[in-house]
Design a protein around this motif. Structure first.
Motif, PDB file in Angstrom:
ATOM      1  N   ARG A 322       0.827  -1.209   0.000  1.00  0.00           N
ATOM      2  CA  ARG A 322       0.000   0.000   0.000  1.00  0.00           C
ATOM      3  C   ARG A 322       0.860   1.257   0.000  1.00  0.00           C
ATOM      4  NH1 ARG A 322      -3.969  -0.294   4.515  1.00  0.00           N
ATOM      5  NH2 ARG A 322      -4.753  -1.957   3.187  1.00  0.00           N
ATOM      6  N   MET A 331      -3.467  10.585  -2.143  1.00  0.00           N
ATOM      7  CA  MET A 331      -3.976   9.284  -2.580  1.00  0.00           C
ATOM      8  C   MET A 331      -3.437   8.168  -1.699  1.00  0.00           C
ATOM      9  SD  MET A 331      -5.837   7.693  -4.838  1.00  0.00           S
ATOM     10  CE  MET A 331      -5.984   8.873  -6.191  1.00  0.00           C
ATOM     11  N   LYS A 333      -3.448   4.071  -2.013  1.00  0.00           N
ATOM     12  CA  LYS A 333      -3.780   3.021  -2.986  1.00  0.00           C
ATOM     13  C   LYS A 333      -3.197   1.689  -2.568  1.00  0.00           C
ATOM     14  CE  LYS A 333      -3.581   1.757  -7.867  1.00  0.00           C
ATOM     15  NZ  LYS A 333      -3.262   2.190  -9.243  1.00  0.00           N
ATOM     16  N   ASP A 334      -4.022   0.648  -2.633  1.00  0.00           N
ATOM     17  CA  ASP A 334      -3.578  -0.716  -2.379  1.00  0.00           C
ATOM     18  C   ASP A 334      -3.057  -1.291  -3.686  1.00  0.00           C
ATOM     19  OD1 ASP A 334      -3.782  -3.714  -2.058  1.00  0.00           O
ATOM     20  OD2 ASP A 334      -4.343  -3.073  -0.042  1.00  0.00           O
ATOM     21  N   ASP A 338      -5.909  -2.610  -6.141  1.00  0.00           N
ATOM     22  CA  ASP A 338      -6.110  -1.353  -6.868  1.00  0.00           C
ATOM     23  C   ASP A 338      -7.180  -0.466  -6.235  1.00  0.00           C
ATOM     24  OD1 ASP A 338      -4.120  -1.734  -8.774  1.00  0.00           O
ATOM     25  OD2 ASP A 338      -5.460  -2.825 -10.133  1.00  0.00           O
ATOM     26  N   TYR A 339      -7.651  -0.843  -5.048  1.00  0.00           N
ATOM     27  CA  TYR A 339      -8.602   0.039  -4.367  1.00  0.00           C
ATOM     28  C   TYR A 339      -7.865   1.292  -3.917  1.00  0.00           C
ATOM     29  CZ  TYR A 339     -12.130   1.921  -1.282  1.00  0.00           C
ATOM     30  OH  TYR A 339     -13.046   2.770  -0.711  1.00  0.00           O
ATOM     31  N   GLU A 340      -8.493   2.458  -4.101  1.00  0.00           N
ATOM     32  CA  GLU A 340      -7.826   3.700  -3.738  1.00  0.00           C
ATOM     33  C   GLU A 340      -8.837   4.747  -3.284  1.00  0.00           C
ATOM     34  OE1 GLU A 340      -7.492   6.015  -8.011  1.00  0.00           O
ATOM     35  OE2 GLU A 340      -6.010   4.421  -7.609  1.00  0.00           O
ATOM     36  N   THR A 341      -8.336   5.750  -2.581  1.00  0.00           N
ATOM     37  CA  THR A 341      -9.167   6.872  -2.153  1.00  0.00           C
ATOM     38  C   THR A 341      -8.290   8.117  -2.063  1.00  0.00           C
ATOM     39  OG1 THR A 341     -10.575   7.767  -0.386  1.00  0.00           O
ATOM     40  CG2 THR A 341      -8.782   6.322   0.297  1.00  0.00           C
ATOM     41  N   THR A 344      -7.068  10.912   2.240  1.00  0.00           N
ATOM     42  CA  THR A 344      -5.958  10.336   2.994  1.00  0.00           C
ATOM     43  C   THR A 344      -6.104  10.529   4.494  1.00  0.00           C
ATOM     44  OG1 THR A 344      -4.695  12.382   2.699  1.00  0.00           O
ATOM     45  CG2 THR A 344      -4.346  10.634   1.080  1.00  0.00           C
ATOM     46  N   PHE A 355     -10.522  -0.874   2.502  1.00  0.00           N
ATOM     47  CA  PHE A 355      -9.254  -1.492   2.101  1.00  0.00           C
ATOM     48  C   PHE A 355      -9.183  -2.934   2.604  1.00  0.00           C
ATOM     49  CE2 PHE A 355      -7.982   2.953   1.633  1.00  0.00           C
ATOM     50  CZ  PHE A 355      -7.233   2.902   0.470  1.00  0.00           C
TER      51      PHE A 355
END
Length: 369
Positions: A322, A331, A333-334, A338-341, A344, A355
């Protein structure tokens, strides 16, 4: 009359909940609850405190599980009625309330569905989480502290108990390492997907030239063992060192040598505990951590042997997993899912359920492949 879209959503949720009920086998769970209630009623239950705690803890967990499922079933039935009444009366407020409740129910059912994916040998156990700062100097130590806060805040959001066993503070800021337990049903199965290398990119608050810094921290998650688990460590294989507990900046928080460090000589595994005032209590807690880590090491060796026999040369999925980027953009992101936000701050404040759920689904898909 419920609208077609609302009806389709409730039917889909009903099907998912029915599938969950079958997987959990509520009849078997209720039978076990009845048996445990008989044990709890025995007058000599607390003659064996360890067993009593196991029995009462298991009973509480199963009762909560049944209540969670039956509660969701009732909420799903109720929201259908609410929506029908709103549609018949043309009440837009009631329809909006029903739609909002359906969203909440869907999130709760999705979360419960994730729970059915946790079927590993130790997934039900409490979790021991260890965080270690890596490359990046003082920024890495600060990042390790940020991650500790993130997981503790996550546990607090869920009402889970956290017990910090050991913290090794860095000289300037942050921590070199920490070990803490998260005590909750399926804590290990849930948090095990967090294991691996985490990477932070930001403008360093410790750089007087305001340069961007990349730093790393490693997270290890192992299950807490029970007395029945087969881990026997001969006394001659353990070296015991005692020292004074210390807080940030080396300030003494204990005037006696009560902190304990255990070294397992054959493997070089080292664990420490300084959260208790008594040396004996710290040694007992350190032994719990050591046994958990040795079991994880044994399982890892077994997996490595099987991979060798299969010719599997892929790296472990839990390596770098990650990224937390705070500059030049925001950002998290895993790298596996590919999961992201872009939120933060929310993530660092403990909002990591999405996640975790994505990681559990990803692990299940790859295990089945």
């Amino acid at each position: 009359m419920a609208t077609p879209d609302f009806t389709e959503q409730t039917k889909a949720l009903d099907a998912t909940l029915t599938s969950i009920e079958k997987v959990l086998d509520l009849d078997a769970v209720r039978k076990e609850i009845a048996e445990l209630q008989e044990e709890v009623g025995a007058p000599d239950l607390w003659d064996d405190q360890a067993n009593a705690q196991r029995v009462t803890g298991r009973l509480s967990t199963l009762q909560a599980e049944v209540e969670r499922v039956t509660g969701l079933r009732q909420r799903l039935d109720d929201v259908e009625i609410m929506h029908e009444m709103g549609a018949e009366e043309g009440d837009s407020d009631t329809l909006a309330d029903a739609d909002n409740e359906l969203v909440r129910i869907k999130k709760a059912i999705d979360s419960l569905e994730i729970r059915t994916l946790l079927s590993g040998e130790y997934d039900e156990r409490d979790a021991l989480v260890s965080i270690r700062s890596g490359a990046g100097g003082v920024d890495a130590a600060d990042f390790a502290l940020m991650l500790q806060r993130m997981y503790i805040r996550w546990a607090e959001r869920h009402g889970y108990t956290v017990e910090v066993y050991d913290v090794s503070y860095a000289e300037e800021a942050g921590i070199k390492s920490t070990t803490f337990a998260v005590k909750a049903p399926y804590a290990y199965g849930t948090l095990s997907v967090e294991a691996g290398t985490h990477r932070l990119v930001r403008i360093s608050p410790f750089d007087n030239q305001g340069r961007r810094q990349t730093s790393f921290a490693a997270i290890e998650v192992v299950p807490v063992l029970e007395q029945t688990d087969e881990i026997d460590i001969p006394e001659e294989e353990i070296r015991v060192d005692v020292y004074r507990s210390s807080g940030p900046g080396g300030q003494s928080v204990n005037t006696t040598d009560s902190a304990v460090r255990l070294t397992h000589i054959p493997t070089g595994t080292v664990v420490s505990c300084q959260n208790e005032k008594s040396q004996l209590q710290n040694k007992a807690s350190a032994m719990v951590i050591l046994k958990a880590k040795l079991l994880a090491l044994k399982k890892a060796e077994e997996r490595a042997h099987l991979d060798e026999l299969r010719g599997d040369v892929q790296a472990s999925w839990g390596d770098q997993m990650r990224n937390y980027v705070l500059n030049p953009y925001q950002m998290v992101k895993d790298l596996r899912t590919d999961y992201e936000t872009g939120n933060t701050q929310a993530v660092l404040d403990g909002e990591i359920d999405d996640f975790i759920e994505a990681g559990i689904r990803w692990r299940r898909e790859h295990a089945a492949a």
